[in-house]
Design a protein around this motif. Structure first.
Motif, PDB file in Angstrom:
ATOM      1  N   LEU A 109      32.805  39.891  47.980  1.00  0.00           N
ATOM      2  CA  LEU A 109      31.789  39.046  48.122  1.00  0.00           C
ATOM      3  C   LEU A 109      31.857  38.012  46.686  1.00  0.00           C
ATOM      4  O   LEU A 109      31.229  37.016  46.962  1.00  0.00           O
ATOM      5  N   ALA A 110      33.233  38.636  45.660  1.00  0.00           N
ATOM      6  CA  ALA A 110      33.283  37.583  45.173  1.00  0.00           C
ATOM      7  C   ALA A 110      34.634  36.263  45.544  1.00  0.00           C
ATOM      8  O   ALA A 110      34.046  35.206  44.308  1.00  0.00           O
ATOM      9  N   GLY A 111      34.887  36.696  45.793  1.00  0.00           N
ATOM     10  CA  GLY A 111      36.424  35.679  46.518  1.00  0.00           C
ATOM     11  C   GLY A 111      37.595  35.782  45.740  1.00  0.00           C
ATOM     12  O   GLY A 111      38.294  34.493  45.635  1.00  0.00           O
ATOM     13  N   VAL A 112      37.686  36.726  45.291  1.00  0.00           N
ATOM     14  CA  VAL A 112      38.741  37.544  44.229  1.00  0.00           C
ATOM     15  C   VAL A 112      39.509  38.546  45.164  1.00  0.00           C
ATOM     16  O   VAL A 112      38.694  39.240  45.768  1.00  0.00           O
ATOM     17  N   SER A 113      40.953  37.763  45.134  1.00  0.00           N
ATOM     18  CA  SER A 113      41.671  39.548  46.000  1.00  0.00           C
ATOM     19  C   SER A 113      41.550  40.556  44.730  1.00  0.00           C
ATOM     20  O   SER A 113      41.268  40.808  43.550  1.00  0.00           O
ATOM     21  N   ASN A 114      41.545  41.408  45.790  1.00  0.00           N
ATOM     22  CA  ASN A 114      41.342  43.322  45.911  1.00  0.00           C
ATOM     23  C   ASN A 114      42.388  43.629  44.235  1.00  0.00           C
ATOM     24  O   ASN A 114      41.730  44.273  43.250  1.00  0.00           O
ATOM     25  N   PRO A 115      43.582  42.726  44.281  1.00  0.00           N
ATOM     26  CA  PRO A 115      44.098  43.134  43.206  1.00  0.00           C
ATOM     27  C   PRO A 115      44.245  42.788  42.046  1.00  0.00           C
ATOM     28  O   PRO A 115      44.626  43.381  40.672  1.00  0.00           O
ATOM     29  N   TYR A 116      44.214  41.424  42.088  1.00  0.00           N
ATOM     30  CA  TYR A 116      43.405  41.024  40.849  1.00  0.00           C
ATOM     31  C   TYR A 116      42.309  41.431  40.337  1.00  0.00           C
ATOM     32  O   TYR A 116      42.239  41.798  38.658  1.00  0.00           O
ATOM     33  N   LEU A 117      41.267  41.760  40.895  1.00  0.00           N
ATOM     34  CA  LEU A 117      40.070  42.497  40.847  1.00  0.00           C
ATOM     35  C   LEU A 117      40.389  43.463  39.858  1.00  0.00           C
ATOM     36  O   LEU A 117      39.982  43.804  38.971  1.00  0.00           O
ATOM     37  N   SER A 118      41.056  44.591  40.317  1.00  0.00           N
ATOM     38  CA  SER A 118      41.224  45.540  40.141  1.00  0.00           C
ATOM     39  C   SER A 118      41.786  45.276  38.439  1.00  0.00           C
ATOM     40  O   SER A 118      42.249  46.348  37.090  1.00  0.00           O
ATOM     41  N   GLN A 119      43.003  44.329  38.383  1.00  0.00           N
ATOM     42  CA  GLN A 119      43.307  44.305  37.299  1.00  0.00           C
ATOM     43  C   GLN A 119      42.644  43.631  36.012  1.00  0.00           C
ATOM     44  O   GLN A 119      42.911  44.084  34.892  1.00  0.00           O
ATOM     45  N   ILE A 120      41.506  43.289  35.979  1.00  0.00           N
ATOM     46  CA  ILE A 120      40.626  42.601  35.284  1.00  0.00           C
ATOM     47  C   ILE A 120      39.488  43.865  34.727  1.00  0.00           C
ATOM     48  O   ILE A 120      39.448  43.611  34.072  1.00  0.00           O
ATOM     49  N   GLU A 121      39.122  44.989  36.347  1.00  0.00           N
ATOM     50  CA  GLU A 121      38.984  46.226  35.222  1.00  0.00           C
ATOM     51  C   GLU A 121      39.357  46.961  34.317  1.00  0.00           C
ATOM     52  O   GLU A 121      39.164  47.952  33.856  1.00  0.00           O
ATOM     53  N   ARG A 122      40.601  47.197  34.941  1.00  0.00           N
ATOM     54  CA  ARG A 122      41.729  47.969  33.788  1.00  0.00           C
ATOM     55  C   ARG A 122      42.075  46.981  32.758  1.00  0.00           C
ATOM     56  O   ARG A 122      42.386  47.027  31.647  1.00  0.00           O
ATOM     57  N   GLY A 123      41.834  46.070  32.568  1.00  0.00           N
ATOM     58  CA  GLY A 123      41.988  44.995  31.060  1.00  0.00           C
ATOM     59  C   GLY A 123      43.054  44.178  31.204  1.00  0.00           C
ATOM     60  O   GLY A 123      43.773  43.592  30.386  1.00  0.00           O
ATOM     61  N   LEU A 124      43.984  44.584  32.456  1.00  0.00           N
ATOM     62  CA  LEU A 124      45.415  43.534  32.336  1.00  0.00           C
ATOM     63  C   LEU A 124      45.298  41.952  32.234  1.00  0.00           C
ATOM     64  O   LEU A 124      46.214  42.259  32.391  1.00  0.00           O
ATOM     65  N   ARG A 125      44.029  41.663  33.168  1.00  0.00           N
ATOM     66  CA  ARG A 125      43.957  40.675  33.403  1.00  0.00           C
ATOM     67  C   ARG A 125      42.600  40.020  32.227  1.00  0.00           C
ATOM     68  O   ARG A 125      41.531  40.495  32.549  1.00  0.00           O
ATOM     69  N   LYS A 126      42.561  38.455  31.619  1.00  0.00           N
ATOM     70  CA  LYS A 126      41.003  37.840  31.638  1.00  0.00           C
ATOM     71  C   LYS A 126      41.202  37.366  32.358  1.00  0.00           C
ATOM     72  O   LYS A 126      41.607  36.023  32.322  1.00  0.00           O
ATOM     73  N   PRO A 127      39.953  36.967  33.029  1.00  0.00           N
ATOM     74  CA  PRO A 127      39.497  36.472  33.465  1.00  0.00           C
ATOM     75  C   PRO A 127      39.087  35.037  33.318  1.00  0.00           C
ATOM     76  O   PRO A 127      38.197  35.009  32.237  1.00  0.00           O
ATOM     77  N   SER A 128      39.187  33.748  34.001  1.00  0.00           N
ATOM     78  CA  SER A 128      38.295  32.552  33.532  1.00  0.00           C
ATOM     79  C   SER A 128      36.770  32.288  33.579  1.00  0.00           C
ATOM     80  O   SER A 128      36.481  33.115  34.688  1.00  0.00           O
ATOM     81  N   ALA A 129      36.439  31.342  33.812  1.00  0.00           N
ATOM     82  CA  ALA A 129      34.522  31.250  33.542  1.00  0.00           C
ATOM     83  C   ALA A 129      34.598  31.524  35.173  1.00  0.00           C
ATOM     84  O   ALA A 129      33.309  32.222  35.119  1.00  0.00           O
ATOM     85  N   GLU A 130      35.366  30.714  35.624  1.00  0.00           N
ATOM     86  CA  GLU A 130      35.096  30.385  37.291  1.00  0.00           C
ATOM     87  C   GLU A 130      35.272  31.750  37.862  1.00  0.00           C
ATOM     88  O   GLU A 130      34.640  32.414  38.561  1.00  0.00           O
ATOM     89  N   ILE A 131      35.665  32.703  37.638  1.00  0.00           N
ATOM     90  CA  ILE A 131      36.061  34.273  37.927  1.00  0.00           C
ATOM     91  C   ILE A 131      35.030  34.409  37.541  1.00  0.00           C
ATOM     92  O   ILE A 131      34.562  35.385  38.858  1.00  0.00           O
ATOM     93  N   LEU A 132      34.752  35.040  36.788  1.00  0.00           N
ATOM     94  CA  LEU A 132      33.182  35.585  36.158  1.00  0.00           C
ATOM     95  C   LEU A 132      32.329  34.842  36.985  1.00  0.00           C
ATOM     96  O   LEU A 132      31.353  35.835  36.788  1.00  0.00           O
ATOM     97  N   GLN A 133      32.031  34.483  37.197  1.00  0.00           N
ATOM     98  CA  GLN A 133      30.925  33.381  37.343  1.00  0.00           C
ATOM     99  C   GLN A 133      30.588  33.952  39.332  1.00  0.00           C
ATOM    100  O   GLN A 133      29.540  34.397  39.742  1.00  0.00           O
ATOM    101  N   GLN A 134      32.653  33.581  39.585  1.00  0.00           N
ATOM    102  CA  GLN A 134      32.608  34.713  41.200  1.00  0.00           C
ATOM    103  C   GLN A 134      32.201  36.283  41.193  1.00  0.00           C
ATOM    104  O   GLN A 134      31.528  36.751  42.223  1.00  0.00           O
TER     105      GLN A 134
END
Length: 134
Positions: free
Chosen positions: A37-62
């Motif tokens: 739905l967000a157009g974000v890769s599954n591994p990247y989204l998983s890393q965001i949820e686990r706090g390993l990555r801090k997403p940009s404003a654009e990714i947050l919008q998606q």
């Protein structure tokens, strides 16, 4: 970089990840579904949820679009924006497409005057030790 700054950035990443995961769970959407739905890769989204990555404003919008929540809510949670005075009602008024800018401002002014009046009553009752009036 200062270790306390590194820790603060890491905490922000973890907080936004926890918030996204909580919103996803509430919406009963799998990680894989949100990824699509967000157009974000599954591994990247998983890393965001686990706090390993801090997403940009654009990714947050998606992600917000995929979750069907306000991008502003994610921005606030991520520390990109400060919480606006007035909360959800003020936010709803500000984005209402059927209202003119003047109408929005009048509603926000009325709402803010009620908030100030109630805060004044509350502080007076705190001083007097009485219950606030309805």
């Amino acid at each position: 970089m200062d270790k306390s700054i590194d820790k603060a950035v890491a905490d922000l990443g973890r907080d936004i990840g926890d918030y996204i995961k909580q919103q996803r769970s509430s919406a009963k959407i799998s990680l894989r579904e949100l990824s699509k739905l967000a157009g974000v890769s599954n591994p990247y989204l998983s890393q965001i949820e686990r706090g390993l990555r801090k997403p940009s404003a654009e990714i947050l919008q998606q992600i917000a679009k995929g979750l069907r929540i306000s991008a502003e809510a994610l921005y606030v949670e991520a520390g990109i924006l400060q919480q606006r005075e007035g909360g959800a009602l003020a936010d709803a008024i500000a984005v209402a497409p059927e209202l003119t800018e003047r109408q929005k401002q009048v509603l926000l002014d009325v709402y803010e005057s009620f908030r100030r009046e109630n805060a004044a009553k509350q502080s007076k009752s705190d001083v007097d030790g009485n219950e606030p009036e309805e």
